[in-house]
Write a protein that holds these residues in place. Structure first.
Motif, short mmCIF file in Angstrom:
data_model
loop_
_atom_site.label_atom_id
_atom_site.label_comp_id
_atom_site.label_asym_id
_atom_site.label_seq_id
_atom_site.Cartn_x
_atom_site.Cartn_y
_atom_site.Cartn_z
N THR A 118 0.83 -1.21 0.00
CA THR A 118 0.00 0.00 0.00
C THR A 118 0.87 1.26 0.00
N GLY A 119 2.14 1.09 0.38
CA GLY A 119 3.03 2.24 0.39
C GLY A 119 3.10 2.94 1.74
N ASP A 120 2.28 2.51 2.70
CA ASP A 120 2.36 3.09 4.05
C ASP A 120 3.72 2.77 4.66
N PRO A 121 4.23 3.63 5.54
CA PRO A 121 5.55 3.37 6.14
C PRO A 121 5.51 2.21 7.15
N TYR A 122 6.50 1.35 7.04
CA TYR A 122 6.65 0.23 7.97
C TYR A 122 8.03 0.28 8.59
N LEU A 123 8.11 -0.02 9.87
CA LEU A 123 9.37 -0.05 10.58
C LEU A 123 9.63 -1.49 11.02
N LEU A 124 10.62 -2.11 10.37
CA LEU A 124 10.96 -3.50 10.65
C LEU A 124 11.96 -3.52 11.80
N LEU A 125 11.67 -4.26 12.85
CA LEU A 125 12.53 -4.28 14.04
C LEU A 125 13.31 -5.58 14.08
N LEU A 126 14.63 -5.48 14.00
CA LEU A 126 15.49 -6.66 14.08
C LEU A 126 16.39 -6.57 15.30
N GLY A 127 16.61 -7.70 15.96
CA GLY A 127 17.45 -7.69 17.15
C GLY A 127 18.75 -8.43 16.93
N THR A 128 19.71 -8.15 17.77
CA THR A 128 20.95 -8.93 17.78
C THR A 128 20.94 -9.78 19.06
N ALA A 129 22.09 -10.30 19.43
CA ALA A 129 22.20 -11.14 20.65
C ALA A 129 21.12 -12.22 20.63
N TRP A 130 20.37 -12.37 21.73
CA TRP A 130 19.36 -13.43 21.79
C TRP A 130 17.95 -12.91 21.46
N GLY A 131 17.88 -11.81 20.72
CA GLY A 131 16.59 -11.36 20.22
C GLY A 131 16.04 -10.15 20.93
N LEU A 132 14.93 -9.65 20.42
CA LEU A 132 14.28 -8.45 20.94
C LEU A 132 13.67 -8.73 22.31
N ALA A 133 13.61 -7.70 23.14
CA ALA A 133 13.00 -7.83 24.47
C ALA A 133 11.48 -7.98 24.32
N GLU A 134 10.88 -8.65 25.30
CA GLU A 134 9.45 -8.97 25.25
C GLU A 134 8.60 -7.72 25.03
N GLU A 135 8.97 -6.62 25.66
CA GLU A 135 8.14 -5.41 25.55
C GLU A 135 8.02 -4.93 24.10
N ILE A 136 9.04 -5.25 23.28
CA ILE A 136 8.99 -4.85 21.87
C ILE A 136 7.87 -5.63 21.16
N PHE A 137 7.76 -6.91 21.50
CA PHE A 137 6.72 -7.73 20.88
C PHE A 137 5.34 -7.26 21.33
N ASP A 138 5.24 -6.89 22.61
CA ASP A 138 3.95 -6.43 23.14
C ASP A 138 3.48 -5.17 22.43
N SER A 139 4.42 -4.29 22.13
CA SER A 139 4.03 -2.99 21.56
C SER A 139 3.99 -2.99 20.04
N ALA A 140 4.55 -4.04 19.40
CA ALA A 140 4.61 -4.04 17.93
C ALA A 140 3.23 -4.22 17.31
N ASP A 141 3.01 -3.55 16.18
CA ASP A 141 1.73 -3.72 15.47
C ASP A 141 1.62 -5.12 14.88
N PHE A 142 2.75 -5.64 14.41
CA PHE A 142 2.76 -6.99 13.83
C PHE A 142 3.98 -7.74 14.31
N ILE A 143 3.87 -9.06 14.32
CA ILE A 143 5.03 -9.92 14.58
C ILE A 143 5.19 -10.81 13.36
N LEU A 144 6.37 -10.76 12.76
CA LEU A 144 6.63 -11.54 11.55
C LEU A 144 7.08 -12.95 11.91
#
Lengths: 175, 175
Positions: A118-144
């Motif tokens: 659709t062309g709307d802006p998306y912000l893809l969140l990638l983590g290093t180490a052992w992954g993103l903190a839980e709060e990131i998943f809670d607040s994310a619009d989508f989980i891939l």
């Protein structure tokens, strides 16, 4: 990020994370690459690397590298990223958290590719180490959903994961 | 490899090339990752890195890394790779040269994926620096079209290119 024990930590910024992700981002037309770290010394390190290639000697030695690294912006937090995007006049992006482990409410890359078309802006969140903190998943619009190879083993570097996701989500791969 | 001037050179082995490519290879079920360098000191460096993670302290610290790095074999030349494969009882593989520049007789990744689906052994050749030497293209059974993003810019790291190719050729991506 999480460390191997599951504690919330700040992981180190790796020189090649900046180069590889910026080069892949530039190749696939990604608008910006935010490097997020709360650590002052890591911010300074990242800024020094970017400056070397964007305005320093590196920019004359390898202009193609400059074109990639000028996509990089360094921020102390996800909030800082969203504020910076707003200040640059971008609409508030939908955030997409990525993970190597399957989770509830995950969507697959084809579903996400369709949404992004659709062309709307998306912000893809990638983590290093052992992954993103839980709060990131809670607040994310989508989980891939995780990138799956052909076996259970699933330990891609953030550089590989970003490259594969750009190709899946933004590439014109089936033409 | 070629250097920026087009001379044939031996490029340096990078620690993260070994890690990223081995981890992606393991994820996508690639049978082996050959690191080819004629330089004795580079061979020793690569062997030391692999040993650290396969049998050294690293193997206890991070067994997942061991599972990936044990795919790595170090050879001095392409001939050495083919000899090693033969000695390990593999059939002679079809060789596929990769490039960032479009060339004659290139095939696209979907065509190659179909060929590979027969289960015959294929040897994917990736270069660092300014790409593979001309003789590699002359002798290769196939030349794979460049990975294209959405613009003309096409300067992926070998780590990104390998990851994307594994996903395109071996991934179960559209399910």
């Amino acid at each position: 990020m999480l460390n191997r024990k599951g504690d919330i930590v700040a992981s180190a910024v790796t020189n090649l994370d900046l180069h590889d992700i910026a080069r892949a981002a530039r190749t696939y037309g990604v608008r910006a690459v935010y490097i997020v770290t709360p650590l002052e010394d890591q911010k300074v390190l990242a800024e020094r690397i970017v400056d070397h290639w964007v305005s320093g000697i590196g920019s004359e030695y390898n202009p193609k590298r400059r074109e990639a690294l000028e996509l990089i912006r360094i921020q102390h937090s996800l909030e800082g990223v969203l504020t910076d995007m707003a200040q640059r006049g971008a609409d508030t992006p939908r955030t997409v958290a990525t993970t190597a482990r399957s989770r509830n409410r995950g969507i697959d890359h084809l579903e996400l590719k369709e949404k992004m078309a659709t062309g709307d802006p998306y912000l893809l969140l990638l983590g290093t180490a052992w992954g993103l903190a839980e709060e990131i998943f809670d607040s994310a619009d989508f989980i891939l959903d995780p990138i799956k190879g052909i076996c259970e083993y699933n330990h891609l570097s953030v550089r590989s994961a970003a490259s594969i996701l750009f190709d899946r989500l933004l590439g014109d791969r089936d033409s």
